[in-house]
Scaffold this motif. Structure first.
Motif, PDB file in Angstrom:
ATOM      1  N   ALA A   1       0.825  -1.196   0.000  1.00  0.00           N
ATOM      2  CA  ALA A   1       0.000   0.000   0.000  1.00  0.00           C
ATOM      3  C   ALA A   1       0.858   1.244   0.000  1.00  0.00           C
ATOM      4  CB  ALA A   1      -0.899  -0.011   1.242  1.00  0.00           C
ATOM      5  N   ALA A   2       1.165   1.781  -1.186  1.00  0.00           N
ATOM      6  CA  ALA A   2       1.920   3.026  -1.248  1.00  0.00           C
ATOM      7  C   ALA A   2       1.732   3.645  -2.621  1.00  0.00           C
ATOM      8  CB  ALA A   2       3.402   2.762  -0.992  1.00  0.00           C
ATOM      9  N   SER A   3       1.979   4.919  -2.694  1.00  0.00           N
ATOM     10  CA  SER A   3       1.924   5.584  -3.993  1.00  0.00           C
ATOM     11  C   SER A   3       3.277   6.194  -4.336  1.00  0.00           C
ATOM     12  CB  SER A   3       0.852   6.675  -3.978  1.00  0.00           C
ATOM     13  OG  SER A   3       1.081   7.521  -2.885  1.00  0.00           O
ATOM     14  N   MET A   4       4.253   5.917  -3.495  1.00  0.00           N
ATOM     15  CA  MET A   4       5.620   6.411  -3.727  1.00  0.00           C
ATOM     16  C   MET A   4       6.584   5.489  -3.021  1.00  0.00           C
ATOM     17  SD  MET A   4       5.912  10.479  -3.247  1.00  0.00           S
ATOM     18  CE  MET A   4       7.542  10.805  -3.815  1.00  0.00           C
ATOM     19  N   GLY A   5       7.856   5.573  -3.418  1.00  0.00           N
ATOM     20  CA  GLY A   5       8.879   4.790  -2.741  1.00  0.00           C
ATOM     21  C   GLY A   5       9.417   3.696  -3.632  1.00  0.00           C
ATOM     22  N   LEU A   6      10.523   3.093  -3.194  1.00  0.00           N
ATOM     23  CA  LEU A   6      11.180   2.081  -4.016  1.00  0.00           C
ATOM     24  C   LEU A   6      10.335   0.818  -4.135  1.00  0.00           C
ATOM     25  CD1 LEU A   6      14.830   2.585  -2.752  1.00  0.00           C
ATOM     26  CD2 LEU A   6      13.932   3.158  -5.012  1.00  0.00           C
ATOM     27  N   GLY A   7       9.652   0.463  -3.048  1.00  0.00           N
ATOM     28  CA  GLY A   7       8.774  -0.702  -3.087  1.00  0.00           C
ATOM     29  C   GLY A   7       7.612  -0.470  -4.055  1.00  0.00           C
ATOM     30  N   TRP A   8       7.076   0.752  -4.022  1.00  0.00           N
ATOM     31  CA  TRP A   8       6.005   1.097  -4.957  1.00  0.00           C
ATOM     32  C   TRP A   8       6.524   1.042  -6.386  1.00  0.00           C
ATOM     33  CZ3 TRP A   8       6.172   5.294  -8.297  1.00  0.00           C
ATOM     34  CH2 TRP A   8       5.020   5.453  -9.084  1.00  0.00           C
ATOM     35  N   LEU A   9       7.762   1.545  -6.593  1.00  0.00           N
ATOM     36  CA  LEU A   9       8.374   1.508  -7.920  1.00  0.00           C
ATOM     37  C   LEU A   9       8.445   0.063  -8.429  1.00  0.00           C
ATOM     38  CD1 LEU A   9       9.796   3.234 -10.107  1.00  0.00           C
ATOM     39  CD2 LEU A   9      11.961   2.734  -8.957  1.00  0.00           C
ATOM     40  N   LEU A  10       8.759  -0.853  -7.520  1.00  0.00           N
ATOM     41  CA  LEU A  10       8.818  -2.274  -7.897  1.00  0.00           C
ATOM     42  C   LEU A  10       7.457  -2.781  -8.347  1.00  0.00           C
ATOM     43  CD1 LEU A  10      11.049  -3.741  -5.049  1.00  0.00           C
ATOM     44  CD2 LEU A  10      11.532  -3.878  -7.494  1.00  0.00           C
ATOM     45  N   SER A  11       6.416  -2.537  -7.530  1.00  0.00           N
ATOM     46  CA  SER A  11       5.108  -3.100  -7.875  1.00  0.00           C
ATOM     47  C   SER A  11       4.521  -2.400  -9.099  1.00  0.00           C
ATOM     48  CB  SER A  11       4.155  -3.018  -6.679  1.00  0.00           C
ATOM     49  OG  SER A  11       3.808  -1.680  -6.431  1.00  0.00           O
ATOM     50  N   ASP A  12       4.762  -1.094  -9.191  1.00  0.00           N
ATOM     51  CA  ASP A  12       4.270  -0.324 -10.342  1.00  0.00           C
ATOM     52  C   ASP A  12       4.937  -0.811 -11.647  1.00  0.00           C
ATOM     53  OD1 ASP A  12       2.701   1.990 -11.351  1.00  0.00           O
ATOM     54  OD2 ASP A  12       4.714   2.692 -11.936  1.00  0.00           O
ATOM     55  N   SER A  13       6.257  -1.068 -11.542  1.00  0.00           N
ATOM     56  CA  SER A  13       6.971  -1.524 -12.731  1.00  0.00           C
ATOM     57  C   SER A  13       6.562  -2.932 -13.122  1.00  0.00           C
ATOM     58  CB  SER A  13       8.483  -1.493 -12.466  1.00  0.00           C
ATOM     59  OG  SER A  13       8.859  -0.231 -11.993  1.00  0.00           O
ATOM     60  N   GLN A  14       6.230  -3.740 -12.127  1.00  0.00           N
ATOM     61  CA  GLN A  14       5.753  -5.090 -12.426  1.00  0.00           C
ATOM     62  C   GLN A  14       4.450  -5.011 -13.219  1.00  0.00           C
ATOM     63  OE1 GLN A  14       4.455  -7.275  -9.020  1.00  0.00           O
ATOM     64  NE2 GLN A  14       3.921  -9.079 -10.218  1.00  0.00           N
ATOM     65  N   ASN A  15       3.544  -4.111 -12.772  1.00  0.00           N
ATOM     66  CA  ASN A  15       2.261  -3.961 -13.459  1.00  0.00           C
ATOM     67  C   ASN A  15       2.437  -3.438 -14.870  1.00  0.00           C
ATOM     68  OD1 ASN A  15       1.020  -4.836 -11.163  1.00  0.00           O
ATOM     69  ND2 ASN A  15       0.685  -2.760 -10.366  1.00  0.00           N
ATOM     70  N   ASN A  16       3.457  -2.578 -15.085  1.00  0.00           N
ATOM     71  CA  ASN A  16       3.661  -1.992 -16.413  1.00  0.00           C
ATOM     72  C   ASN A  16       4.669  -2.758 -17.255  1.00  0.00           C
ATOM     73  OD1 ASN A  16       1.904   0.056 -15.762  1.00  0.00           O
ATOM     74  ND2 ASN A  16       3.530   1.308 -14.869  1.00  0.00           N
ATOM     75  N   GLY A  17       5.205  -3.872 -16.709  1.00  0.00           N
ATOM     76  CA  GLY A  17       6.194  -4.651 -17.456  1.00  0.00           C
ATOM     77  C   GLY A  17       7.505  -3.930 -17.663  1.00  0.00           C
ATOM     78  N   ARG A  18       7.868  -3.021 -16.730  1.00  0.00           N
ATOM     79  CA  ARG A  18       9.131  -2.289 -16.885  1.00  0.00           C
ATOM     80  C   ARG A  18      10.243  -2.999 -16.112  1.00  0.00           C
ATOM     81  NH1 ARG A  18       9.142   3.068 -18.779  1.00  0.00           N
ATOM     82  NH2 ARG A  18      11.389   2.767 -18.619  1.00  0.00           N
ATOM     83  N   THR A  19      10.779  -4.094 -16.715  1.00  0.00           N
ATOM     84  CA  THR A  19      11.832  -4.860 -16.045  1.00  0.00           C
ATOM     85  C   THR A  19      13.051  -3.995 -15.732  1.00  0.00           C
ATOM     86  OG1 THR A  19      11.103  -6.529 -17.596  1.00  0.00           O
ATOM     87  CG2 THR A  19      12.863  -7.134 -16.092  1.00  0.00           C
ATOM     88  N   ASP A  20      13.330  -3.026 -16.621  1.00  0.00           N
ATOM     89  CA  ASP A  20      14.505  -2.178 -16.379  1.00  0.00           C
ATOM     90  C   ASP A  20      14.371  -1.407 -15.065  1.00  0.00           C
ATOM     91  OD1 ASP A  20      12.370  -0.843 -17.448  1.00  0.00           O
ATOM     92  OD2 ASP A  20      13.560   0.466 -18.761  1.00  0.00           O
ATOM     93  N   ARG A  21      13.137  -0.943 -14.804  1.00  0.00           N
ATOM     94  CA  ARG A  21      12.933  -0.208 -13.550  1.00  0.00           C
ATOM     95  C   ARG A  21      12.987  -1.140 -12.342  1.00  0.00           C
ATOM     96  NH1 ARG A  21       8.153   4.183 -14.752  1.00  0.00           N
ATOM     97  NH2 ARG A  21       9.351   5.480 -16.197  1.00  0.00           N
ATOM     98  N   ILE A  22      12.539  -2.386 -12.525  1.00  0.00           N
ATOM     99  CA  ILE A  22      12.634  -3.355 -11.422  1.00  0.00           C
ATOM    100  C   ILE A  22      14.104  -3.572 -11.065  1.00  0.00           C
ATOM    101  CG2 ILE A  22      12.289  -5.772 -10.767  1.00  0.00           C
ATOM    102  CD1 ILE A  22       9.686  -5.740 -12.298  1.00  0.00           C
ATOM    103  N   PHE A  23      14.928  -3.764 -12.097  1.00  0.00           N
ATOM    104  CA  PHE A  23      16.368  -3.905 -11.854  1.00  0.00           C
ATOM    105  C   PHE A  23      16.915  -2.672 -11.140  1.00  0.00           C
ATOM    106  CE2 PHE A  23      18.604  -7.556 -13.617  1.00  0.00           C
ATOM    107  CZ  PHE A  23      17.551  -8.249 -14.213  1.00  0.00           C
ATOM    108  N   LEU A  24      16.475  -1.509 -11.616  1.00  0.00           N
ATOM    109  CA  LEU A  24      16.956  -0.260 -11.031  1.00  0.00           C
ATOM    110  C   LEU A  24      16.608  -0.206  -9.546  1.00  0.00           C
ATOM    111  CD1 LEU A  24      18.138   2.627 -11.522  1.00  0.00           C
ATOM    112  CD2 LEU A  24      15.761   3.384 -11.784  1.00  0.00           C
ATOM    113  N   ALA A  25      15.356  -0.534  -9.208  1.00  0.00           N
ATOM    114  CA  ALA A  25      14.917  -0.456  -7.816  1.00  0.00           C
ATOM    115  C   ALA A  25      15.704  -1.436  -6.949  1.00  0.00           C
ATOM    116  CB  ALA A  25      13.417  -0.747  -7.719  1.00  0.00           C
TER     117      ALA A  25
END
Lengths: 278, 268
Positions: free
Chosen positions: B217-241
């Motif tokens: 439950a978040a709208s910001m932060g590295l954990g949010w970046l992970l879940s958001d990138s998973q939903n959008n298929g942004r593997t590069d951002r997952i690696f980044l996080a």
């Protein structure tokens, strides 16, 4: 440098019992009816078999244990808790491992000692016990004998009226022990505190003390009390080879239940099972 | 050493720390560099599609892109803030209650069973309750992280205080120390190594719970970046996080190392 004023210690019918280990075990009497008057500056050696309550008696004077009955007084004041006039040298050095020798000795300074005066006193004491070279070492970097000397210096830093020593040299090798005894005598000459020395070493008692008391059990009575008291003749430092002391030694040992094996000289051998250590 | 007159002990001692530091830094960098090279090789061979394994350059570009849009630093900042607040509250409470339980028999009898039972509750079990009570705000996340940071500190400190050498405590008491002076002189230095390792564990727990909180439950932060990138298929951002979590986590652990050094000088 402040000189200590040796204190008079008076034991008046001191009793001590400990609670039993389990609920159905009754209280265990350790000491009973111990009465003794120690003059200021006197050196008293307390001998006794293992577990007879020697250390307990010392701990009562030091305020670490409370007597169950009777009273101990220092210069007439009854002892209640830890008193600034007493200092203890334990059987083990008990130095703080993270502090240097100097910092450990400083622990003994009475609260409120001015810093400069405290530093000077510590430096002097460390010199007195011959550790100047090791003043900045940690306890694990020095030998057992050195650690015990540091522990002695810590007790002396308190400028005690009564110095309580609980088998302070018991864990040392024979030669170091003899040196430490001489050191204690020279310290006593420089800073004449009253000394209560618990030991199981008869020779040590005779070498160091003005008076030797033996704690032990009397038949039919629970708890140890003073069963023998003798004044050691001569002045210190005493000749370690003296024949007079050898005779006293035999007497003390037999008081502790040790056969002196003197039959070759016509002394009757007593029956009984020797208890070790003494 | 080529100079025959040089190899005296003091000379070696003064030289050793610098070359040792260099060895440590270089040695520590070896494995990451090998991994980076392997990653680059596998990515450029095309064994896996870039949607599953982006190249290092793509991850770097994702980071630059986020930074240019002003999204990278706020996300890092809010995560760091949550971890440090939660860690600070949790570790402080752990030190305090650990000290009470470890030093006082009464405190031990009164508190230890309850805290022991609470410790066995898997910390994520608190999430539903925290959300109902504290809503989806900062407070619920910081509280969860604080719970995670509390127990390692509490457990190590209370256990270590119970095992402080009783002979040393008695000796210090015999020389007139008691109360806080006794604590500062004997108990604190004696348990300092345990406190430090407790803090280290607590910090690792804090990062763990940060990601858990932000994934849920978040709208910001590295954990949010992970879940958001998973939903959008942004593997590069997952690696980044993940890389950012590794780097920041290591840096925060190094801060504890600095604190340990300072505390050792100060108290031990």
């Amino acid at each position: 440098m402040p000189t200590s004023t040796a204190a008079r210690v008076r034991f008046d019918r001191v009793e001590k019992s400990f609670a039993g280990a389990s609920r159905d075990e009754a209280v265990r009497p350790v000491l009973r009816d111990v009465s003794l008057d120690v003059a200021p500056g006197e050196v008293i050696a307390i001998l006794g078999t293992s577990g007879c309550g020697k250390s307990t008696l010392l701990r009562i004077v030091g305020g670490l244990d409370a007597a169950s009955g009777g009273a101990v007084s220092l210069d007439g004041d009854p002892i209640a808790g830890i008193d600034t006039r007493t200092a203890i040298g334990f059987q083990e050095p008990r130095l703080l491992p993270w502090r240097t020798v100097t910092q450990n000795v400083a622990l003994g300074l009475p609260a409120g000692t001015p810093a400069a005066e405290g530093r000077a006193r510590i430096a002097r004491l460390i010199e007195l016990v011959g550790l100047t070279e090791f003043a900045d070492h940690r306890p694990r970097e020095i030998s057992g004998g050195m650690a015990q000397r540091a522990s002695l210096a810590r007790a002396l830093a308190r400028t005690p009226g009564v110095l309580l020593l609980d088998e302070p040299f018991g864990a040392l090798d024979a030669l170091t022990k003899l040196r430490m005894q001489d050191l204690l005598l020279s310290i006593h000459a420089a800073e004449p505190a009253t000394i209560l020395l618990v030991t199981h070493d008869v020779d040590e008692a005779l070498q160091l003390a003005d008076r030797v008391i033996v704690l032990g059990h009397q038949a039919g009575a629970p708890g140890a009390t003073i069963i023998e008291e003798l004044t050691v003749p001569g002045t210190r430092p005493r000749d370690r080879g003296s024949a007079e002391l050898a005779e006293l030694r035999g007497r003390l040992l037999s008081g502790l239940g040790i056969d002196r094996h003197g039959s070759a000289r016509g002394i009757e051998t007593e029956a009984g099972i020797p208890v070790f250590p003494y | 050493m080529t100079n025959a007159s040089a190899p005296t002990l003091p000379a070696r001692r003064t030289r050793a720390p610098r070359s040792r530091t260099l060895t440590v830094v270089l040695g520590g960098a070896v494995l990451p560099l090998i991994l980076l090279a392997a990653w680059q090789t596998i990515a450029s061979l095309g064994v896996m599609p870039t949607s599953q394994l982006p190249s290092p350059a793509m991850v770097w570009n994702a980071g630059v892109d986020l930074a240019q849009r002003g999204l990278l630093l706020p996300n890092i900042g809010i995560s760091v803030q949550r971890v440090f607040l939660g860690f600070a509250f949790g570790a402080a409470a752990g030190l305090f209650l650990g000290a009470i339980v470890g030093l006082s028999r009464f405190g031990d009898i009164l508190l230890a069973p309850t805290l022991g039972a609470l410790r066995t509750v898997p910390s994520l079990a608190w999430v539903p309750l925290l959300i109902i009570w504290l809503k989806y705000g900062e407070v619920s996340k910081v509280t969860l992280i604080a719970i995670g940071a509390f127990f390692p500190v509490y457990t190590t400190v209370s256990a270590a205080l119970r095992h402080v050498d009783k002979n040393l405590v008695e000796a210090a008491r015999a020389f007139g120390l008691n109360g806080f002076a006794l604590f500062r002189t004997v108990q604190l230095p004696a348990v300092l190594p345990s406190v430090i390792s407790g803090l280290r564990l607590a910090l690792a727990q804090a990062w763990l719970f940060l990601v858990a909180a932000e994934l849920l439950a978040a709208s910001m932060g590295l954990g949010w970046l992970l879940s958001d990138s998973q939903n959008n298929g942004r593997t590069d951002r997952i690696f980044l996080a993940i890389l950012l979590l590794a780097i920041i986590g290591k840096l925060s652990d190094a801060l504890i190392g600095l604190f340990a050094r300072w505390a050792n000088k100060r108290w031990a």
